[in-house]
Design an enzyme around this catalytic site. Sequence first.
Site, PDB file in Angstrom:
ATOM      1  N   ALA A 231       0.811  -1.093  -0.115  1.00 28.58           N
ATOM      2  CA  ALA A 231       0.186   0.092  -0.117  1.00 28.58           C
ATOM      3  C   ALA A 231       0.848   1.298   0.111  1.00 28.58           C
ATOM      4  O   ALA A 231       0.963   1.640  -1.105  1.00 28.58           O
ATOM      5  CB  ALA A 231      -0.791  -0.224   1.182  1.00 28.58           C
ATOM      6  N   ARG A 232       1.308   1.647   1.122  1.00 27.71           N
ATOM      7  CA  ARG A 232       2.292   2.752   1.094  1.00 27.71           C
ATOM      8  C   ARG A 232       3.297   2.633   2.380  1.00 27.71           C
ATOM      9  O   ARG A 232       2.777   2.140   3.464  1.00 27.71           O
ATOM     10  CB  ARG A 232       1.456   3.982   1.511  1.00 27.71           C
ATOM     11  CG  ARG A 232       0.907   4.768   0.078  1.00 27.71           C
ATOM     12  CD  ARG A 232       2.041   5.121  -0.541  1.00 27.71           C
ATOM     13  NE  ARG A 232       1.522   5.841  -1.900  1.00 27.71           N
ATOM     14  CZ  ARG A 232       1.222   5.171  -3.153  1.00 27.71           C
ATOM     15  NH1 ARG A 232       1.356   3.864  -3.218  1.00 27.71           N
ATOM     16  NH2 ARG A 232       0.852   5.731  -4.358  1.00 27.71           N
ATOM     17  N   ASP A 257       6.839  -3.890  -0.393  1.00 28.96           N
ATOM     18  CA  ASP A 257       7.210  -3.133  -1.775  1.00 28.96           C
ATOM     19  C   ASP A 257       7.061  -1.489  -1.660  1.00 28.96           C
ATOM     20  O   ASP A 257       7.612  -1.111  -2.317  1.00 28.96           O
ATOM     21  CB  ASP A 257       5.984  -3.575  -2.646  1.00 28.96           C
ATOM     22  CG  ASP A 257       6.083  -3.134  -4.113  1.00 28.96           C
ATOM     23  OD1 ASP A 257       7.252  -3.008  -4.617  1.00 28.96           O
ATOM     24  OD2 ASP A 257       5.197  -2.386  -4.616  1.00 28.96           O
ATOM     25  N   GLU A 262      11.928   5.834   0.657  1.00 32.84           N
ATOM     26  CA  GLU A 262      11.921   5.237  -0.505  1.00 32.84           C
ATOM     27  C   GLU A 262      13.024   6.091  -1.726  1.00 32.84           C
ATOM     28  O   GLU A 262      12.926   7.252  -1.475  1.00 32.84           O
ATOM     29  CB  GLU A 262      10.746   5.440  -1.571  1.00 32.84           C
ATOM     30  CG  GLU A 262       9.617   4.338  -0.747  1.00 32.84           C
ATOM     31  CD  GLU A 262       8.367   3.988  -1.516  1.00 32.84           C
ATOM     32  OE1 GLU A 262       8.247   4.350  -2.666  1.00 32.84           O
ATOM     33  OE2 GLU A 262       7.699   3.014  -0.941  1.00 32.84           O
ATOM     34  N   HIS A 281       8.734  -0.584  -4.864  1.00 33.76           N
ATOM     35  CA  HIS A 281       7.537  -0.023  -5.069  1.00 33.76           C
ATOM     36  C   HIS A 281       7.233  -0.217  -6.711  1.00 33.76           C
ATOM     37  O   HIS A 281       7.134   0.356  -7.359  1.00 33.76           O
ATOM     38  CB  HIS A 281       7.836   1.464  -4.956  1.00 33.76           C
ATOM     39  CG  HIS A 281       6.411   2.240  -4.730  1.00 33.76           C
ATOM     40  ND1 HIS A 281       5.980   3.215  -4.060  1.00 33.76           N
ATOM     41  CD2 HIS A 281       5.167   1.749  -5.357  1.00 33.76           C
ATOM     42  CE1 HIS A 281       4.866   3.498  -3.862  1.00 33.76           C
ATOM     43  NE2 HIS A 281       4.081   2.680  -4.891  1.00 33.76           N
ATOM     44  N   ALA A 284       2.797  -1.744  -9.177  1.00 35.40           N
ATOM     45  CA  ALA A 284       1.879  -1.543 -10.631  1.00 35.40           C
ATOM     46  C   ALA A 284       2.915  -1.561 -11.840  1.00 35.40           C
ATOM     47  O   ALA A 284       2.404  -1.222 -12.750  1.00 35.40           O
ATOM     48  CB  ALA A 284       1.393  -0.066 -10.294  1.00 35.40           C
TER      49      ALA A 284
HETATM   50  C1  MLT Z   1      -0.133   3.772  -7.258  1.00 37.78           C
HETATM   51  O1  MLT Z   1      -0.634   4.548  -6.091  1.00 37.78           O
HETATM   52  O2  MLT Z   1      -0.809   3.918  -8.529  1.00 37.78           O
HETATM   53  C2  MLT Z   1       0.994   3.016  -7.308  1.00 37.78           C
HETATM   54  O3  MLT Z   1       2.041   3.381  -6.099  1.00 37.78           O
HETATM   55  C3  MLT Z   1       1.964   3.185  -8.442  1.00 37.78           C
HETATM   56  C4  MLT Z   1       2.701   4.496  -8.603  1.00 37.78           C
HETATM   57  O4  MLT Z   1       2.222   5.425  -9.228  1.00 37.78           O
HETATM   58  O5  MLT Z   1       3.882   4.645  -8.989  1.00 37.78           O
END
Ligand code: MLT
Length: 330
Positions: A231-232, A257, A262, A281, A284
């Site tokens: 998530a974050r 992740d 970061e 990260h 996506a």
């Molecule tokens: C997102 O929130 O869509 C993901 O963290 C992917 C990103 O924007 O890098």
Amino acid sequence: MKILIASSIDSDAIEQLKQHHQVILAFNKPNEPLETLIPDCEVLVFRSGVKISAQLMERSPNLKLLIRAGSGLDNLDLDYVQRNGLVLIRIPQPGAKAVAEMTFALMLALSRRLFEADQSMRQARWKKYELSGYLLQGKTLGIIGIGEIGGRVAEMGMAWGMKAISHDGFLSPERARLLSEKGVELLDFDQVVSQSDYLSLHVPLNESTRYMINASVLENMKPGSYLINLARGGIVDEQALYKALTSGGRLRGAALDVHEKEGEGKLSPLASLNNVILTPHIGAMAVDAQREIGQRVVEIVKSYKASPNQVKVPRNGGVVIESDSQTVRI
Ligand code: MLT
């Protein structure tokens, strides 16, 4: 139109935008250089990794449209967007597919100790009898936050023969009913934490979720369980997680992740632990998902150019957050 693209997006999409617009590329730059590039831009495209502050946005009085090429809004000054009536469009669906699949990749890699196995092979070690793992089938998958991504993770878990339980403080009665019909059990946060063999986080980062997974929550986790965070960073207290994983606590392992710090040169405090998987990260970062996001960006810009006052949400696509909306979810 002048468009500032502040994060890396699909290269085909960039080429298509360049055919009709003046496109400025400035990926993951700190605010100072962005502030010199944004004046006169009408459109700003961004992802995570950049800070979209009020100070940055006010440098361009022409700014009208923000496109979040993905999901999270924790790096954006949403108050400024709402106060100034800017149009913000998120494109959460394509990335959600990739993040949900990667959640599974990490659960499997943790359960079957794939990275330890791979490392030992590279050292000519044959640890067949030391590297036993666990099945996902028959286990309880706890999902904190069951929106676009969490919902997919629940479906995948149930297809794998897992029991899906979830906590989400923002569910509409209709969505709660749908999830129950599909077989997801909705419980209190503490119940999900204490019953899950795999606890997977899918909430946005905000003041109510910061350090949601702290020392006392980690103490309540089920013995032998795993924690997965795509998530974050900031939702998990990494120092507390380190202690939980090194003090003979209940956790068997964790995969992250996303991280409190970061970027290039940042070393996670968990980096020395071999029951932890760390990735940069990339949830996506599936080529197919990014290609789909890129095409949606192109459609949104096209539709905005055709009728600036009536931006159409692409079919199956983004969410328009109007300046007066209060319902922003990841
Ligand atoms: C997102 O929130 O869509 C993901 O963290 C992917 C990103 O924007 O890098």
